[in-house]
Design a protein around this motif. Structure first.
Motif, short mmCIF file in Angstrom:
data_model
loop_
_atom_site.label_atom_id
_atom_site.label_comp_id
_atom_site.label_asym_id
_atom_site.label_seq_id
_atom_site.Cartn_x
_atom_site.Cartn_y
_atom_site.Cartn_z
N GLY A 1 0.82 -1.21 0.00
CA GLY A 1 0.00 0.00 0.00
C GLY A 1 0.84 1.25 0.00
O GLY A 1 0.50 2.26 -0.64
N THR A 2 1.98 1.22 0.69
CA THR A 2 2.87 2.39 0.72
C THR A 2 3.38 2.72 -0.67
O THR A 2 3.50 3.89 -1.04
CB THR A 2 4.06 2.11 1.66
OG1 THR A 2 3.57 1.78 2.96
CG2 THR A 2 4.96 3.33 1.76
N THR A 3 3.67 1.69 -1.47
CA THR A 3 4.16 1.92 -2.83
C THR A 3 3.04 2.38 -3.77
O THR A 3 3.17 3.36 -4.49
CB THR A 3 4.79 0.63 -3.38
OG1 THR A 3 5.86 0.24 -2.52
CG2 THR A 3 5.32 0.85 -4.79
N SER A 4 1.91 1.68 -3.75
CA SER A 4 0.84 1.96 -4.71
C SER A 4 0.08 3.24 -4.39
O SER A 4 -0.47 3.88 -5.29
CB SER A 4 -0.13 0.79 -4.78
OG SER A 4 -0.75 0.59 -3.53
N LEU A 5 0.04 3.63 -3.10
CA LEU A 5 -0.73 4.81 -2.72
C LEU A 5 0.12 6.07 -2.60
O LEU A 5 -0.36 7.10 -2.12
CB LEU A 5 -1.46 4.56 -1.39
CG LEU A 5 -2.54 3.48 -1.43
CD1 LEU A 5 -3.08 3.22 -0.03
CD2 LEU A 5 -3.66 3.88 -2.35
N ALA A 6 1.39 6.01 -3.03
CA ALA A 6 2.27 7.18 -2.92
C ALA A 6 1.68 8.44 -3.56
O ALA A 6 1.84 9.54 -3.02
CB ALA A 6 3.63 6.86 -3.53
N PRO A 7 0.97 8.36 -4.72
CA PRO A 7 0.39 9.58 -5.29
C PRO A 7 -0.67 10.23 -4.39
O PRO A 7 -0.97 11.41 -4.57
CB PRO A 7 -0.24 9.10 -6.61
CG PRO A 7 0.49 7.85 -6.95
CD PRO A 7 0.80 7.22 -5.64
N LYS A 8 -1.25 9.48 -3.45
CA LYS A 8 -2.33 10.00 -2.59
C LYS A 8 -1.87 9.94 -1.14
O LYS A 8 -2.16 8.98 -0.42
CB LYS A 8 -3.59 9.15 -2.79
CG LYS A 8 -4.20 9.24 -4.17
CD LYS A 8 -5.06 10.47 -4.29
CE LYS A 8 -5.89 10.46 -5.55
NZ LYS A 8 -6.74 11.66 -5.64
N ILE A 9 -1.17 10.95 -0.69
CA ILE A 9 -0.54 10.89 0.62
C ILE A 9 -1.54 10.76 1.76
O ILE A 9 -1.35 9.98 2.69
CB ILE A 9 0.39 12.12 0.83
CG1 ILE A 9 1.12 12.03 2.18
CG2 ILE A 9 -0.40 13.41 0.70
CD1 ILE A 9 2.00 10.84 2.30
N VAL B 1 -4.63 9.53 1.62
CA VAL B 1 -5.23 8.19 1.54
C VAL B 1 -4.24 7.16 2.07
O VAL B 1 -4.62 6.21 2.78
CB VAL B 1 -5.63 7.88 0.08
CG1 VAL B 1 -6.17 6.45 -0.03
CG2 VAL B 1 -6.66 8.87 -0.41
N LEU B 2 -2.96 7.32 1.73
CA LEU B 2 -1.93 6.40 2.22
C LEU B 2 -1.89 6.38 3.75
O LEU B 2 -1.84 5.31 4.38
CB LEU B 2 -0.57 6.81 1.65
CG LEU B 2 0.66 6.11 2.24
CD1 LEU B 2 0.59 4.61 2.02
CD2 LEU B 2 1.94 6.69 1.65
N ARG B 3 -1.91 7.56 4.34
CA ARG B 3 -1.85 7.62 5.80
C ARG B 3 -3.08 6.96 6.43
O ARG B 3 -2.98 6.20 7.40
CB ARG B 3 -1.75 9.08 6.24
CG ARG B 3 -0.38 9.71 5.94
CD ARG B 3 -0.40 11.21 6.08
NE ARG B 3 0.90 11.79 5.78
CZ ARG B 3 1.11 13.08 5.53
NH1 ARG B 3 0.06 13.93 5.54
NH2 ARG B 3 2.31 13.52 5.27
N ALA B 4 -4.25 7.26 5.87
CA ALA B 4 -5.47 6.66 6.40
C ALA B 4 -5.44 5.14 6.25
O ALA B 4 -5.86 4.39 7.16
CB ALA B 4 -6.69 7.24 5.69
N GLY C 1 6.21 6.60 3.27
CA GLY C 1 5.13 7.03 2.39
C GLY C 1 5.21 8.51 2.07
O GLY C 1 4.97 8.93 0.93
N SER C 2 5.56 9.32 3.07
CA SER C 2 5.69 10.77 2.83
C SER C 2 6.80 11.06 1.82
O SER C 2 6.65 11.91 0.93
CB SER C 2 5.98 11.49 4.16
OG SER C 2 4.89 11.35 5.04
N LYS C 3 7.94 10.34 1.96
CA LYS C 3 9.04 10.56 1.03
C LYS C 3 8.66 10.15 -0.39
O LYS C 3 8.97 10.85 -1.36
CB LYS C 3 10.27 9.77 1.50
CG LYS C 3 10.90 10.31 2.77
CD LYS C 3 12.10 9.48 3.19
CE LYS C 3 12.72 10.03 4.48
NZ LYS C 3 13.86 9.21 4.91
#
Length: 737
Positions: free
Chosen positions: A134-142, A144-147, A183-185
Motif C-alpha cells: 500500500g505504501t508503494t501503490s498509494l504514494a500519489p495519494k498521501i 489516503v496512504l496515511r489513512a 510514504g511521505s518521502k
C-alpha cells in the motif's frame, strides 16, 4: 489530492494534472493488490483454524472482500477509460479504506484468539506485506496512504495491548511510523516528478506559442512592408527605363538597390524564422533540373554583368533530365550561393556545375545530386570557414560593412539542404576564390528529355572563340550533345591561325565579344576582310550587353547576337536559324522575341484585381510597357462580376482585398465555364499562402514587389494566343537579316 501534497509553486493546471495522474497510477496498480487480498484471505483459511472456530466472521469477511474487490475493479476500468478519471477516485478511495478495515478486523481477531502462536505471526506478516504494498501503490495519494496504513495497523496494535502483548504492540506501532515516514518521502518524489514533467511541458507549450506568434508577426509585417515596397521598387524600375541624366539615374539606381537590399533582409528573416520553428514543408514534385539551373543563371546574370563577370553553367550528362524534389527550395539555395559568389567576386567568373555525386545512396530509388558554385573572389580564411553557416555570421565584421547582408543566407541554405537529405560545405583560400558544394536527394522522375526543337544541326562544324576556358567547355559540351563538331580557340589570334588552315571546314563561328587583344568585333572585321571568309556565318555572344550592341553586330557582319548565359533552346534555335534550316524563308526579319508582345496588345484582355492604388498604377504601367492594357477591379467581388461579363485572357489577383479576398474570388471565377488563368499577385510569400493559392485554383504566383522580368515570364507562359511561338525563343536572341 489535497493542496498540501503538491509543490507550492505548482499552478492549478499542474495541480489538476497531478490529480489526474494520481488517479490513473492508482487504478493501474490496484488490480494486482486486489488479487493478492483474495489470495491472502484464502491462505489464512488454509493456514489457521479461524474458519472452523469463527466461521461466520471468516466467511462474512470473505464475501464482503470479494464484493469490494469486484466494485474496485469496475472503478479501475472507469478511471482508465474515462476522460476525467478523478471523478471516480472518491468512491474508489472509500472502497479501498473499507478493504483495509476488513483486513484489520480479521487480523485483530487472529491476534486476540491466537496471540503469539504461529497463526498470529502469520497474520502479522501478511499485514506487513499489505502495508508495504500500500505504501508503494498509494504514494500519489498521501492522505489516503496515511489513512490506509493507520486503518490496517492501528487496530492490531490495540488488540495486542488488550491481551498483554506489549512487545507485539510496540513492533506494530514502530512499523506503522516507519511506513508513514517512507510514504511521505515517496509521495514527495511523485509530486516533484509530475510537477517537473508538467512544468517542462508548460514551458514547451509556451515556447511553441511564442514561436507561432513570432512567425505570425513576421509574416504579417512582411506582407505589410512588401505592399508599399512594391510601389517603391516597381516605380523605381519604371523610372530607370525613362530618359534620365547621370545624376538622376544614380539616385534612382541607389533607391532600387536599397529596396532590393531591404527585401533580402525581409526574406532572410522570414525564412530563418520558419526554419527555426521547423515550419518549412518540402514539396516532392517532378521538375526539369536543367530548366531551374538556367532560370537561376538568368536571374543572376544582371548582377554578374554589372561587375563584368562570366557566368557559365556546366551540366554533366549523367544528371537525369527530370527529378522529384522541391524545385523552389533548390532554386532558393542556388540563388543564394550564386548571388553570394557574385557579391564577393570583383573580376573573373562565377561558374555552376551540376551532376550526380560520386557517392550514390544504396537505395536506388533515390539519387544524390551534387552542385558546385565556384568563384574567383576574395576567398575565405580557414579559421572562419566553420562560422559561415551559423546565423548572423560572416567572415569578419568588415564584410557586412563592405558587402552588406544579414549573415542569415548560408544558415538558411544549410538547414534547407539538410531538410532535403543533403549537406553543404566549402573549399576556399584567401584571394584565390571559393567553391561551395551542396548535395540533395531526389527521385529520378519517369520523364524523357523533350524532343529537340524544329530543325537539324547535327554535323555542324563550329568554331568557338572565347578567352574563358569554362565558357568554351560549356559550348563544347552542349554542341557535342547535339551532334556538332567543335573546334576551340582561346583568343582572336589563335582563331585567325585556325581559319587560315581550316577555313573551308567550318559551317559557322561563335565569337565572344569581350576578349583581350582582339575583341569579338575586331576579330569579325579581320575575318570578313578576307574574301574566302565572307560566307562564314558569325554569332556574337556577350556577357556584358549594352544598348546598341545588336546594331553594331549587324553592321560588322554577324548573323546573330546572343547574351550570356545562353539557354539550350535559344542556342539551338539560333544555330538552326543561322544555318538556314528552321527559318530559311524568313531570314530577312529578326527572330520573334518577347518584344513582339506589344503587337498583340489590342486583342489581349487582362484583368487586374488590386485594392491599393499605387499597385494598380504600377502593374498598369508595366503592362503598358509590354504593349498591353488592363481593366482594374478594386476588390474580389468586383473581379468576379467583371470576369462574368468579359472573357479575359488572364487575371492578376491580389489575395488580401476588402469585401472578398482573392482566394474566394478565384474559386468563384474557376467555377464558371472557360475560366482564364488566374495569377496570384500578393505580398504574402509564405509557403502556406502559396499552397492556399494553389488550392483556390490559381495558375501561378507573383510576389510583390513585382519585377518586370517576372511579369514577362508569366505573360509568356500564360498568354496562350502566341504561346507556342514565344516558347521557341528567348528575349536575348536577335538574328540579323
Amino acid at each position: 489530492m489535497p493542496k498540501a501534497a503538491i509543490a507550492p509553486d505548482a499552478s492549478w493546471e499542474v495541480r489538476a494534472r497531478i490529480e489526474r495522474d494520481s488517479a490513473i497510477a492508482l487504478a493501474k496498480r490496484a488490480p494486482p493488490g486486489l488479487i493478492a487480498y483474495l489470495v491472502l484471505y484464502g491462505a489464512m483459511a488454509a493456514a489457521t483454524p479461524l474458519n472452523e472456530d469463527k466461521p461466520l466472521l471468516y466467511w462474512a469477511t470473505m464475501a464482503l472482500a470479494t464484493i469490494i474487490a469486484a466494485a474496485r475493479l469496475l472503478l479501475c476500468r472507469k478511471i482508465l477509460a474515462d476522460e476525467q478519471p478523478e471523478r471516480f477516485t472518491k468512491h474508489f478511495t472509500w472502497l479501498l479504506l473499507f478493504h483495509a478495515a476488513l483486513w484489520a478486523n480479521l487480523a485483530s481477531q487472529v491476534v486476540l484468539f491466537y496471540g503469539t502462536s504461529w497463526t498470529g505471526m502469520l497474520a502479522l506478516l501478511i499485514t506487513a506485506g499489505i502495508s508495504s504494498g500500500g505504501t508503494t501503490s498509494l504514494a500519489p495519494k498521501i492522505h489516503v496512504l496515511r489513512a490506509y496504513l493507520v486503518t490496517v495497523n492501528l487496530p492490531i496494535a490495540f488488540c495486542a495491548l488488550f491481551v498483554d502483548l506489549q512487545g507485539m504492540a510496540t513492533v506494530v506501532s514502530a512499523f506503522l511510523l516507519f511506513l508513514l515516514s517512507q510514504g511521505s518521502k515517496q509521495s514527495e518524489w511523485f509530486v516533484s516528478a509530475v510537477t517537473d514533467k508538467y512544468a517542462l511541458e508548460a514551458a514547451r507549450i509556451e515556447a511553441e506559442a511564442a514561436t507561432r506568434a513570432k512567425s505570425s508577426f513576421l509574416a504579417t509585417m512582411s506582407h505589410e512592408i512588401r505592399t508599399p515596397m512594391n510601389g517603391v521598387v516597381g516605380m523605381t524600375d519604371l523610372l530607370l527605363e525613362t530618359e534620365l541624366d547621370e545624376e538622376q539615374r544614380d539616385y534612382a539606381t541607389t533607391i532600387s538597390g536599397c529596396g532590393q537590399a531591404l527585401l533580402t533582409v525581409i526574406n532572410d528573416i522570414l525564412d530563418f524564422s520558419k526554419l527555426e520553428a521547423e515550419k518549412v514543408r518540402l514539396e516532392n514534385i517532378a521538375f526539369e533540373i536543367r530548366s531551374v539551373l538556367e532560370e537561376v543563371m538568368e536571374m543572376t546574370a544582371f548582377q554578374a554583368r554589372q561587375k563584368g563577370l562570366e557566368l557559365p553553367l556546366l551540366v554533366n550528362q549523367d544528371l537525369p533530365w527530370s527529378l522529384k524534389s522541391d524545385p523552389g527550395r533548390f532554386r532558393q539555395v542556388l540563388i543564394n550561393l550564386v548571388s553570394n559568389a557574385i557579391k564577393f567576386t570583383s573580376s573573373g567568373e562565377v561558374s555552376v556545375r551540376a551532376g550526380l555525386s560520386p557517392d550514390q545512396p544504396p537505395d536506388k530509388t533515390y539519387c544524390k545530386v551534387l552542385i558546385e558554385v565556384t568563384d574567383t573572389g576574395i576567398g575565405i580564411a580557414p579559421e572562419v570557414q566553420s562560422l559561415l553557416f551559423e546565423p548572423f555570421s560572416q567572415a569578419d565584421s568588415s564584410t557586412t560593412r563592405k558587402f552588406g547582408g544579414t549573415g542569415l543566407g548560408l544558415a538558411i541554405c544549410k538547414r534547407l539542404v539538410e531538410a532535403m537529405g543533403g549537406e553543404i560545405w566549402l573549399e576556399s583560400r584567401p584571394d584565390e576564390g571559393t567553391t561551395f558544394y551542396f548535395t540533395f536527394l531526389a527521385e529520378p522522375a519517369e520523364q524523357s528529355p523533350p524532343a529537340p526543337p524544329p530543325g537539324d544541326i547535327r554535323g555542324l562544324n563550329v568554331m568557338v572563340v572565347d578567352d574563358n576556358a569554362t565558357n568554351r567547355k560549356v559550348f563544347q559540351q552542349q554542341l557535342s550533345a547535339w551532334g556538332c563538331t567543335v573546334t576551340q580557340a582561346c583568343n582572336g589570334r589563335e582563331a585567325l591561325h585556325i581559319l587560315q588552315h581550316q577555313a573551308d571546314t567550318f559551317d559557322l563561328a561563335i565569337l565572344d565579344f569581350q576578349m583581350p587583344g582582339l575583341d569579338g568585333l575586331e576579330l569579325a572585321q579581320k575575318i570578313k576582310a578576307e574574301e574566302r571568309h565572307q560566307s562564314l556565318p558569325l554569332i556574337l555572344v556577350s556577357s556584358a550587353p549594352k544598348l546598341g550592341d545588336g546594331d553594331m553586330a549587324k553592321t560588322n557582319g554577324f548573323a546573330a547576337y546572343l547574351t550570356k548565359p545562353i539557354r539550350r533552346q535559344p542556342l539551338f534555335n539560333t544555330l538552326a536559324a543561322v544555318r538556314g534550316v528552321a527559318l530559311a524563308p524568313q531570314t530577312a526579319r529578326p527572330l520573334i522575341t518577347l518584344e513582339s508582345l506589344p503587337k498583340r496588345g489590342e486583342r489581349t484582355k487582362i484583368l487586374v484585381a488590386e485594392d491599393v492604388l499605387v499597385n494598380q498604377k504600377l502593374i498598369s504601367r508595366l503592362l503598358e510597357k509590354e504593349g498591353l492594357s488592363c481593366d482594374i477591379a478594386a476588390n474580389g467581388r468586383d473581379a468576379v462580376e467583371a470576369a462574368n461579363r468579359v472573357p479575359y485572357d488572364l487575371i492578376f489577383m491580389d489575395c488580401h482585398m476588402p469585401e472578398m479576398d482573392g482566394w474566394e474570388a478565384t474559386r468563384l471565377i474557376k467555377a464558371g465555364p472557360g475560366s482564364p488563368p488566374v495569377i496570384a499577385l500578393t505580398a504574402g510569400v509564405t509557403a502556406e499562402e502559396q499552397a492556399q493559392c494553389r488550392e483556390a485554383g490559381m495558375s501561378g504566383f507573383l510576389a510583390k514587389p513585382l519585377r518586370a522580368a517576372e511579369l514577362r515570364k508569366v505573360l509568356k507562359e500564360h498568354l496562350t494566343a502566341e504561346k507556342s511561338t514565344l516558347a521557341e525563343f528567348n528575349g536575348s536572341v536577335t538574328v540579323a537579316p
